[in-house]
Enzyme design. Structure first.
Site, short mmCIF file in Angstrom:
data_model
loop_
_atom_site.label_atom_id
_atom_site.label_comp_id
_atom_site.label_asym_id
_atom_site.label_seq_id
_atom_site.Cartn_x
_atom_site.Cartn_y
_atom_site.Cartn_z
N ASP A 35 -2.24 -1.43 -3.99
CA ASP A 35 -2.74 -0.26 -4.72
C ASP A 35 -1.69 0.18 -5.76
OD1 ASP A 35 -0.82 0.90 -3.09
OD2 ASP A 35 -2.24 2.07 -1.90
N LEU A 69 0.86 -1.20 0.00
CA LEU A 69 0.00 0.00 0.00
C LEU A 69 0.89 1.23 0.00
CD1 LEU A 69 -2.54 -0.85 2.88
CD2 LEU A 69 -3.07 -0.81 0.43
N HIS A 70 0.68 2.13 -0.94
CA HIS A 70 1.43 3.39 -0.87
C HIS A 70 0.74 4.58 -1.52
CE1 HIS A 70 2.66 2.06 -4.89
NE2 HIS A 70 3.02 3.30 -5.14
N ARG A 71 -0.42 4.38 -2.16
CA ARG A 71 -1.09 5.52 -2.81
C ARG A 71 -1.55 6.53 -1.75
NH1 ARG A 71 -0.20 3.22 -7.41
NH2 ARG A 71 1.13 5.00 -7.70
#
Ligand code: UDP
Length: 361
Positions: A281, A206-208
């Site tokens: 994501d 997850l990094h958005r």
């Protein structure tokens, strides 16, 4: 002789530029290559490991620009890149993907008349709240050669009024890197290092900003992973941005979640090919899972890579705890089937190199 200057900046760029530079090398003295690293990602885990594993040459120029807001970073890359491109006077600038380095260097080249080739052109999420969507649209608008990974990219560009002679569907260059690295990926010992069995774990990234910058949303997604981890271990290689948000918000991870630092390419892909399900994501991960036939739950309201859904193993999940858990339950009994998209065949970079050598100045 053609002078070709390629730009990398952030993690997703390395696996796209490596096969292109290799394919251009095959032209010997007919092509002179320069590699510029803007420095957007700069450390061992987000950059150096990829240079080694993907056998990228040492950058000829390093701009040393990292951090800052989008405006500060984009502006600083432009300032640093202008003297570099003026010094090298390339016949082509090659940019990939949708990061700030992509748009910043393209803007500089367009103003001084250097032709631009954009690799991974035409992808659209139609979501302007994504910084990457702005980068994609601006870069495509000023590029001379639009090299798309799949026919939906061509259709998007045509709909925006781009003339067909600038658009070439060349296939997916990220899959070139994956196919070439498969023997090394298969040798990765990451499963035994983490005491995992093939098919017996979930891989999550997850990094958005829309998922990790909003503490409530990040809390919900981690709560879902915590629940998944009651059934199967969840390996979570944590992006630096996400790690700092987890720390500042004091969000707790369950024992079943193996939080690890960002992994090198061979280990990360070694996990991906053996995961039961990937929850992500990321942009690139949607494509890699489709190629490998691994079920992917993309925690986003939209995707710029719809072919990974229509032909691949990707499913969109509206971000949230209940929605992610519902999708997790659904895919365990009803996993998506895969067709490999056309031209995801390991030869995209050869097609790109041929276009660059044949066309332009
Ligand atoms: N990746 C990796 N190690 C990790 C996470 C990602 O090697 O711990 C690779 C993987 O090939 C992925 C690529 O980096 O497709 C780009 O990942 P990221 O999610 O950072 O970028 P995006 O594709 O979302 O722009």
């Amino acid at each position: 002789m053609k002078k070709i200057l390629s730009v990398v900046g952030a993690r997703p760029n390395f696996m796209k530029i490596a096969p292109i530079m290799r394919a251009l090398d095959a032209y010997g003295s007919d092509v002179q290559q320069t590699l510029v690293h803007t420095g957007q990602h700069f450390d061992e885990k987000m950059s150096d490991v990829f240079f080694r594993e993907l056998e990228l040459p040492k950058p000829d120029e390093h701009l040393g620009v990292s951090g800052g807001s989008h405006a500060v970073q984009t502006a600083r890359i432009m300032l640093e890149f202008e003297p570099v491109i003026l010094k090298h006077q390339p016949d082509w600038l090659v940019v990939v993907g949708d990061v700030n380095s992509t748009v910043a260097c393209s803007l500089v080249a367009s103003k001084i008349g250097v032709p631009i080739a954009h690799v991974e052109a035409g992808l659209r999420s139609r979501d302007n709240t994504m910084p990457e969507e702005i980068n994609r649209k601006v870069t495509d608008a000023i590029s001379d050669l639009l090299l798309t990974p799949s026919p939906d990219g061509d259709a998007n560009l045509i709909a925006e009024g781009v003339s067909a002679d600038r658009i070439h569907c060349v296939g997916n260059v990220m899959i070139d890197s994956l196919i070439r690295a498969l023997p090394k990926i298969e040798q990765s010992e990451i499963l035994s290092t983490l005491s995992l069995t093939a098919g017996g774990f979930v891989l999550a990234t997850l990094h958005r900003p829309s998922n990790v910058d909003d503490p409530q949303m990040l809390g919900q997604l981690i709560a879902a992973l915590n629940e998944v981890a009651t059934t199967l271990p969840v390996v979570f290689p944590v992006h630096p941005r996400t790690r700092s948000r987890l720390q500042s918000e004091g969000i707790e991870l369950a024992d079943g979640i193996r939080m690890v630092d960002p992994l090198g390419y061979f280990d990360f892909m070694g996990l991906m090919r053996s995961a039961k399900v990937v929850m992500t994501d990321s942009g690139g991960v949607q494509e890699e899972t489709t190629y490998l036939g691994v079920t992917c739950l993309t925690v986003r309201p939209n995707t710029e890579r719809p072919i990974t859904i229509s032909e691949g193993t990707n499913r969109l999940v509206q971000p949230g705890k209940d929605t992610l858990l519902a999708a997790w339950n659904e895919v365990q009994t009803n996993p998506p089937k895969r067709n490999c998209p056309k031209l995801w065949d390991g030869k995209a970079a050869e097609r790109i190199a041929a276009k660059l050598v044949q066309s332009g100045s």
